[in-house]
Motif scaffolding. Structure first.
Motif, PDB file in Angstrom:
ATOM      1  N   MET A 134       1.020  -1.147  -0.085  1.00 47.71           N
ATOM      2  CA  MET A 134       0.102   0.072  -0.088  1.00 47.71           C
ATOM      3  C   MET A 134       0.858   1.249  -0.008  1.00 47.71           C
ATOM      4  O   MET A 134       1.965   1.325   0.821  1.00 47.71           O
ATOM      5  CB  MET A 134      -0.977  -0.176   1.181  1.00 47.71           C
ATOM      6  CG  MET A 134      -2.023   1.294   1.416  1.00 47.71           C
ATOM      7  SD  MET A 134      -2.907   0.954   2.726  1.00 47.71           S
ATOM      8  CE  MET A 134      -4.155  -0.023   2.098  1.00 47.71           C
ATOM      9  N   ALA A 135       0.701   2.283  -0.989  1.00 50.26           N
ATOM     10  CA  ALA A 135       1.579   3.267  -0.923  1.00 50.26           C
ATOM     11  C   ALA A 135       1.434   4.382   0.224  1.00 50.26           C
ATOM     12  O   ALA A 135       0.369   4.162   1.017  1.00 50.26           O
ATOM     13  CB  ALA A 135       0.896   4.164  -2.143  1.00 50.26           C
ATOM     14  N   LEU A 136       2.511   5.051   0.637  1.00 53.50           N
ATOM     15  CA  LEU A 136       2.413   5.754   1.625  1.00 53.50           C
ATOM     16  C   LEU A 136       1.348   6.643   1.661  1.00 53.50           C
ATOM     17  O   LEU A 136       0.986   7.115   2.878  1.00 53.50           O
ATOM     18  CB  LEU A 136       3.765   6.557   1.671  1.00 53.50           C
ATOM     19  CG  LEU A 136       4.373   7.260   3.010  1.00 53.50           C
ATOM     20  CD1 LEU A 136       4.296   6.412   4.179  1.00 53.50           C
ATOM     21  CD2 LEU A 136       5.615   8.131   2.926  1.00 53.50           C
ATOM     22  N   ALA A 137       1.152   7.375   0.597  1.00 52.01           N
ATOM     23  CA  ALA A 137      -0.011   8.476   0.577  1.00 52.01           C
ATOM     24  C   ALA A 137      -1.462   7.860   1.077  1.00 52.01           C
ATOM     25  O   ALA A 137      -2.197   8.182   1.851  1.00 52.01           O
ATOM     26  CB  ALA A 137      -0.333   8.923  -0.708  1.00 52.01           C
ATOM     27  N   SER A 138      -1.596   6.447   0.606  1.00 54.09           N
ATOM     28  CA  SER A 138      -2.796   5.688   0.754  1.00 54.09           C
ATOM     29  C   SER A 138      -2.902   5.413   2.397  1.00 54.09           C
ATOM     30  O   SER A 138      -3.848   5.326   2.885  1.00 54.09           O
ATOM     31  CB  SER A 138      -2.881   4.547   0.058  1.00 54.09           C
ATOM     32  OG  SER A 138      -4.005   3.668   0.340  1.00 54.09           O
ATOM     33  N   GLN A 139      -1.691   5.021   2.918  1.00 52.68           N
ATOM     34  CA  GLN A 139      -1.641   4.777   4.293  1.00 52.68           C
ATOM     35  C   GLN A 139      -1.871   6.037   5.024  1.00 52.68           C
ATOM     36  O   GLN A 139      -2.485   5.933   6.092  1.00 52.68           O
ATOM     37  CB  GLN A 139      -0.247   3.994   4.671  1.00 52.68           C
ATOM     38  CG  GLN A 139      -0.192   2.553   4.135  1.00 52.68           C
ATOM     39  CD  GLN A 139       1.158   1.953   4.646  1.00 52.68           C
ATOM     40  OE1 GLN A 139       1.855   2.651   5.546  1.00 52.68           O
ATOM     41  NE2 GLN A 139       1.395   0.771   4.364  1.00 52.68           N
ATOM     42  N   ALA A 140      -1.277   7.033   4.753  1.00 53.73           N
ATOM     43  CA  ALA A 140      -1.521   8.196   5.498  1.00 53.73           C
ATOM     44  C   ALA A 140      -3.139   8.678   5.321  1.00 53.73           C
ATOM     45  O   ALA A 140      -3.610   9.178   6.696  1.00 53.73           O
ATOM     46  CB  ALA A 140      -0.750   9.296   4.927  1.00 53.73           C
ATOM     47  N   ARG A 141      -3.861   8.458   4.242  1.00 54.44           N
ATOM     48  CA  ARG A 141      -5.226   8.735   4.019  1.00 54.44           C
ATOM     49  C   ARG A 141      -5.883   7.590   5.191  1.00 54.44           C
ATOM     50  O   ARG A 141      -6.795   8.194   5.693  1.00 54.44           O
ATOM     51  CB  ARG A 141      -5.646   8.461   2.568  1.00 54.44           C
ATOM     52  CG  ARG A 141      -5.801   9.848   2.052  1.00 54.44           C
ATOM     53  CD  ARG A 141      -6.531   9.454   0.622  1.00 54.44           C
ATOM     54  NE  ARG A 141      -6.031   8.504   0.083  1.00 54.44           N
ATOM     55  CZ  ARG A 141      -5.329   8.267  -0.975  1.00 54.44           C
ATOM     56  NH1 ARG A 141      -4.354   9.350  -1.057  1.00 54.44           N
ATOM     57  NH2 ARG A 141      -4.953   7.248  -1.662  1.00 54.44           N
ATOM     58  N   GLN A 142      -5.553   6.554   5.034  1.00 60.79           N
ATOM     59  CA  GLN A 142      -6.195   5.682   5.980  1.00 60.79           C
ATOM     60  C   GLN A 142      -5.962   5.870   7.551  1.00 60.79           C
ATOM     61  O   GLN A 142      -7.029   5.991   8.332  1.00 60.79           O
ATOM     62  CB  GLN A 142      -6.009   4.336   5.721  1.00 60.79           C
ATOM     63  CG  GLN A 142      -6.545   2.949   6.390  1.00 60.79           C
ATOM     64  CD  GLN A 142      -6.019   1.595   5.972  1.00 60.79           C
ATOM     65  OE1 GLN A 142      -5.062   1.333   5.981  1.00 60.79           O
ATOM     66  NE2 GLN A 142      -6.920   0.933   5.300  1.00 60.79           N
ATOM     67  N   ALA A 143      -5.009   6.327   7.928  1.00 60.01           N
ATOM     68  CA  ALA A 143      -4.529   6.591   9.349  1.00 60.01           C
ATOM     69  C   ALA A 143      -5.214   7.970   9.486  1.00 60.01           C
ATOM     70  O   ALA A 143      -5.705   8.113  10.834  1.00 60.01           O
ATOM     71  CB  ALA A 143      -2.964   7.187   9.140  1.00 60.01           C
ATOM     72  N   SER A 144      -5.280   8.807   8.759  1.00 59.78           N
ATOM     73  CA  SER A 144      -6.159  10.198   9.251  1.00 59.78           C
ATOM     74  C   SER A 144      -7.542   9.793   9.005  1.00 59.78           C
ATOM     75  O   SER A 144      -8.279  10.035   9.777  1.00 59.78           O
ATOM     76  CB  SER A 144      -5.791  11.065   7.980  1.00 59.78           C
ATOM     77  OG  SER A 144      -6.253  10.879   6.871  1.00 59.78           O
ATOM     78  N   SER A 145      -8.073   8.770   8.286  1.00 59.87           N
ATOM     79  CA  SER A 145      -9.564   8.417   8.424  1.00 59.87           C
ATOM     80  C   SER A 145      -9.818   7.865   9.761  1.00 59.87           C
ATOM     81  O   SER A 145     -10.894   7.621  10.308  1.00 59.87           O
ATOM     82  CB  SER A 145      -9.668   7.799   7.190  1.00 59.87           C
ATOM     83  OG  SER A 145     -11.169   7.114   7.052  1.00 59.87           O
TER      84      SER A 145
END
Length: 160
Positions: free
Chosen positions: A1-12
């Motif tokens: 999973m891309a870093l940006a996608s992980q960051a979005r998931q973490a923020s969500s």
């Protein structure tokens, strides 16, 4: 999973936890007037757990069918998380006389209790809640099999 996608998931996930945290603080605030802080905290944690399930499911498994396997993993994880949060809060509660003295406030000050609750929730979210939900509870739903948002690159082209 891309870093940006992980960051979005973490923020969500953090946003979902924040919504649950607000319900937790609200229930605790009203319950503090009716019962000891330790019992009010347990009641608030129980109320927040149900809100958190809906919010975390949206973060980690949007559109996934609610099945017994997912529900069992969530209930087990949430029981562990809530237990750790309660024990950590009770441990921090023992520092209340010292912190009240430092801040020149009453031990029953709602801001002091809220601060202890915030500290316990934030530490447990980072160390336990997010990793447990991401890598165990909802892990299977990150596989392409469960994804409703598969990209064109992931799909098998049809033969002519």
């Amino acid at each position: 999973m891309a870093l940006a996608s992980q960051a979005r998931q973490a923020s969500s996930s953090a946003l979902g936890s924040f919504a649950a945290f607000c319900s937790y603080l609200g229930v605790c605030h009203f319950a503090d007037a009716l019962m000891p802080a330790s019992q009010a905290n347990a009641l608030g944690l129980a109320a927040a757990a149900s809100v958190n399930f809906m919010m975390q499911r949206r973060s980690f498994a949007p559109g996934a069918v609610l099945n017994s396997s997912l529900l069992k993993r969530y209930v087990l994880a949430e029981a562990l998380i809530v237990s750790i949060q309660q024990v950590f809060f009770l441990t921090l509660l023992e520092t209340r006389p010292f912190l009240a003295h430092l801040g020149h406030v009453s031990q029953e000050d709602p801001w002091l209790l809220g601060g202890l609750r915030m500290a316990s929730q934030a530490m447990v979210f980072v160390a336990v809640s997010f990793p447990l939900r991401k890598y165990w509870v909802f892990a299977a739903y990150e596989l392409p099999l469960y994804s409703h948002r598969r990209s064109a690159a992931c799909q098998t082209p049809s033969l002519p």
